[in-house]
Motif scaffolding. Structure first.
Motif, PDB file in Angstrom:
ATOM      1  N   TYR A  98      53.409  32.999 -12.951  1.00 40.02           N
ATOM      2  CA  TYR A  98      54.118  31.596 -12.927  1.00 40.02           C
ATOM      3  C   TYR A  98      54.428  31.232 -11.229  1.00 40.02           C
ATOM      4  O   TYR A  98      53.933  31.780 -10.336  1.00 40.02           O
ATOM      5  N   VAL A  99      54.834  30.103 -10.946  1.00 38.92           N
ATOM      6  CA  VAL A  99      55.255  29.525  -9.841  1.00 38.92           C
ATOM      7  C   VAL A  99      56.808  29.219  -9.641  1.00 38.92           C
ATOM      8  O   VAL A  99      57.383  28.741 -10.509  1.00 38.92           O
ATOM      9  N   ALA A 100      57.191  30.046  -8.809  1.00 39.80           N
ATOM     10  CA  ALA A 100      58.629  29.929  -8.548  1.00 39.80           C
ATOM     11  C   ALA A 100      58.778  28.884  -7.435  1.00 39.80           C
ATOM     12  O   ALA A 100      58.159  29.054  -6.162  1.00 39.80           O
ATOM     13  N   VAL A 101      60.067  28.068  -7.217  1.00 38.87           N
ATOM     14  CA  VAL A 101      60.019  27.087  -6.258  1.00 38.87           C
ATOM     15  C   VAL A 101      61.269  27.523  -5.396  1.00 38.87           C
ATOM     16  O   VAL A 101      62.535  27.766  -6.037  1.00 38.87           O
ATOM     17  N   GLU A 102      60.986  27.892  -4.192  1.00 37.60           N
ATOM     18  CA  GLU A 102      62.282  28.502  -3.320  1.00 37.60           C
ATOM     19  C   GLU A 102      62.755  27.327  -2.526  1.00 37.60           C
ATOM     20  O   GLU A 102      61.981  26.410  -1.990  1.00 37.60           O
ATOM     21  N   ARG A 103      64.140  27.044  -2.367  1.00 35.38           N
ATOM     22  CA  ARG A 103      64.598  25.862  -1.802  1.00 35.38           C
ATOM     23  C   ARG A 103      65.096  26.392  -0.402  1.00 35.38           C
ATOM     24  O   ARG A 103      66.267  26.983  -0.600  1.00 35.38           O
ATOM     25  N   PHE A 104      64.650  25.885   0.713  1.00 38.54           N
ATOM     26  CA  PHE A 104      65.380  26.268   1.983  1.00 38.54           C
ATOM     27  C   PHE A 104      66.012  25.123   2.523  1.00 38.54           C
ATOM     28  O   PHE A 104      65.687  23.962   2.365  1.00 38.54           O
ATOM     29  N   ARG A 105      67.220  25.356   3.392  1.00 37.69           N
ATOM     30  CA  ARG A 105      67.829  24.460   3.798  1.00 37.69           C
ATOM     31  C   ARG A 105      68.164  24.825   5.289  1.00 37.69           C
ATOM     32  O   ARG A 105      68.273  25.711   5.632  1.00 37.69           O
ATOM     33  N   LEU A 116      64.529  41.076 -16.474  1.00 33.77           N
ATOM     34  CA  LEU A 116      63.825  40.991 -15.339  1.00 33.77           C
ATOM     35  C   LEU A 116      62.386  40.413 -15.762  1.00 33.77           C
ATOM     36  O   LEU A 116      61.665  39.872 -15.005  1.00 33.77           O
ATOM     37  N   ALA A 117      61.710  40.580 -16.959  1.00 26.66           N
ATOM     38  CA  ALA A 117      60.500  40.389 -17.243  1.00 26.66           C
ATOM     39  C   ALA A 117      60.405  38.906 -17.692  1.00 26.66           C
ATOM     40  O   ALA A 117      59.226  38.265 -18.113  1.00 26.66           O
ATOM     41  N   HIS A 118      61.500  38.079 -17.673  1.00 33.05           N
ATOM     42  CA  HIS A 118      61.493  36.677 -18.008  1.00 33.05           C
ATOM     43  C   HIS A 118      61.651  35.740 -16.743  1.00 33.05           C
ATOM     44  O   HIS A 118      62.726  35.819 -16.415  1.00 33.05           O
ATOM     45  N   PRO A 119      60.545  35.059 -16.442  1.00 31.75           N
ATOM     46  CA  PRO A 119      60.915  34.228 -14.981  1.00 31.75           C
ATOM     47  C   PRO A 119      61.721  33.522 -14.965  1.00 31.75           C
ATOM     48  O   PRO A 119      62.647  33.264 -13.820  1.00 31.75           O
ATOM     49  N   ASP A 120      62.182  32.599 -16.214  1.00 31.38           N
ATOM     50  CA  ASP A 120      63.526  31.814 -15.860  1.00 31.38           C
ATOM     51  C   ASP A 120      64.738  32.366 -15.652  1.00 31.38           C
ATOM     52  O   ASP A 120      65.462  31.908 -14.907  1.00 31.38           O
ATOM     53  N   ASN A 121      64.735  33.828 -15.920  1.00 30.85           N
ATOM     54  CA  ASN A 121      66.008  34.359 -15.369  1.00 30.85           C
ATOM     55  C   ASN A 121      66.304  34.347 -13.855  1.00 30.85           C
ATOM     56  O   ASN A 121      67.181  34.987 -13.161  1.00 30.85           O
ATOM     57  N   TYR A 122      65.121  34.339 -13.031  1.00 28.38           N
ATOM     58  CA  TYR A 122      64.965  34.393 -11.784  1.00 28.38           C
ATOM     59  C   TYR A 122      65.620  33.260 -10.763  1.00 28.38           C
ATOM     60  O   TYR A 122      65.860  33.328  -9.656  1.00 28.38           O
ATOM     61  N   VAL A 123      65.893  32.158 -11.699  1.00 24.80           N
ATOM     62  CA  VAL A 123      66.714  31.057 -11.095  1.00 24.80           C
ATOM     63  C   VAL A 123      68.186  31.335 -11.003  1.00 24.80           C
ATOM     64  O   VAL A 123      68.700  31.836 -11.996  1.00 24.80           O
ATOM     65  N   GLY A 124      68.352  31.576  -9.695  1.00 21.06           N
ATOM     66  CA  GLY A 124      70.236  32.034  -9.475  1.00 21.06           C
ATOM     67  C   GLY A 124      69.848  33.455  -9.358  1.00 21.06           C
ATOM     68  O   GLY A 124      70.671  34.176  -8.539  1.00 21.06           O
ATOM     69  N   LEU A 125      69.132  34.235  -9.865  1.00 19.19           N
ATOM     70  CA  LEU A 125      69.092  35.670  -9.416  1.00 19.19           C
ATOM     71  C   LEU A 125      68.154  35.962  -8.355  1.00 19.19           C
ATOM     72  O   LEU A 125      68.946  36.493  -7.313  1.00 19.19           O
ATOM     73  N   ALA A 126      67.306  35.099  -8.091  1.00 13.90           N
ATOM     74  CA  ALA A 126      66.851  35.205  -6.566  1.00 13.90           C
ATOM     75  C   ALA A 126      67.396  33.944  -6.004  1.00 13.90           C
ATOM     76  O   ALA A 126      67.311  33.157  -6.488  1.00 13.90           O
ATOM     77  N   PRO A 127      68.053  34.177  -4.760  1.00 10.33           N
ATOM     78  CA  PRO A 127      69.005  33.262  -4.250  1.00 10.33           C
ATOM     79  C   PRO A 127      68.295  31.795  -3.937  1.00 10.33           C
ATOM     80  O   PRO A 127      69.093  30.809  -4.026  1.00 10.33           O
TER      81      PRO A 127
END
Length: 146
Positions: A51-58, A23-34
């Motif tokens: 960090y900056v996380a990019v959320e994609r909404f459809r 959980l302390a590694h940002p790259d692991n949030y890709v897919g962990l956070a939907p």
């Protein structure tokens, strides 16, 4: 601004140290956070990761990428992670993850606090609650269930 707070927990079949490291590694949030499809601009400090996380909404055939600024701190190293999220539109979210060792592995308890403008509240709280359910289920899948 209105505030909403909610929590969930799950038990995973992994040590608290292993869950914390994941959980302390940002790259692991890709897919962990939907909604998170990318992580960029990672800055690592002694007790904080930004960090900056990019959320994609459809929305049907439309797609919207929402860059959110995240600051993770570790007030109880190995046992607690606090993520402060700043999103456009005045949305602020604080997620606190508490890790507790149990005989089956680790109990992961996450509390989410959302502050946002009233007109956005139903959408933001709904998305945050849905994301939390997904995140904990995916974490249990990655770490194993007892």
């Amino acid at each position: 601004m209105p505030t909403e707070e909610f929590g969930r927990s799950v038990t995973v079949a992994a040590t608290a140290a292993r869950v914390f490291a994941h959980l302390a590694h940002p790259d692991n949030y890709v897919g962990l956070a939907p909604l998170v499809v990318a992580v960029r601009d990672v800055t690592t400090l002694p007790d904080e990761v930004r960090y900056v996380a990019v959320e994609r909404f459809r929305f049907g055939s439309l797609r919207w990428d929402n860059p959110i600024r995240v600051s993770m701190t570790f007030p109880a190293a190995g046992h607690r992670i606090v993520s402060e999220v700043r999103s456009p539109g005045g949305v602020r979210l604080t997620a606190t993850v508490q890790l507790t060792g149990v005989p089956e592995g680790t109990r992961v308890c996450e509390t989410v606090r959302v502050v946002c403008p009233r007109p956005l509240r139903p959408f933001v709280v709904g998305q945050a609650a849905q994301a939390q359910r997904h995140r904990l289920a995916e974490l249990a899948r990655r770490m194993g269930r007892p």
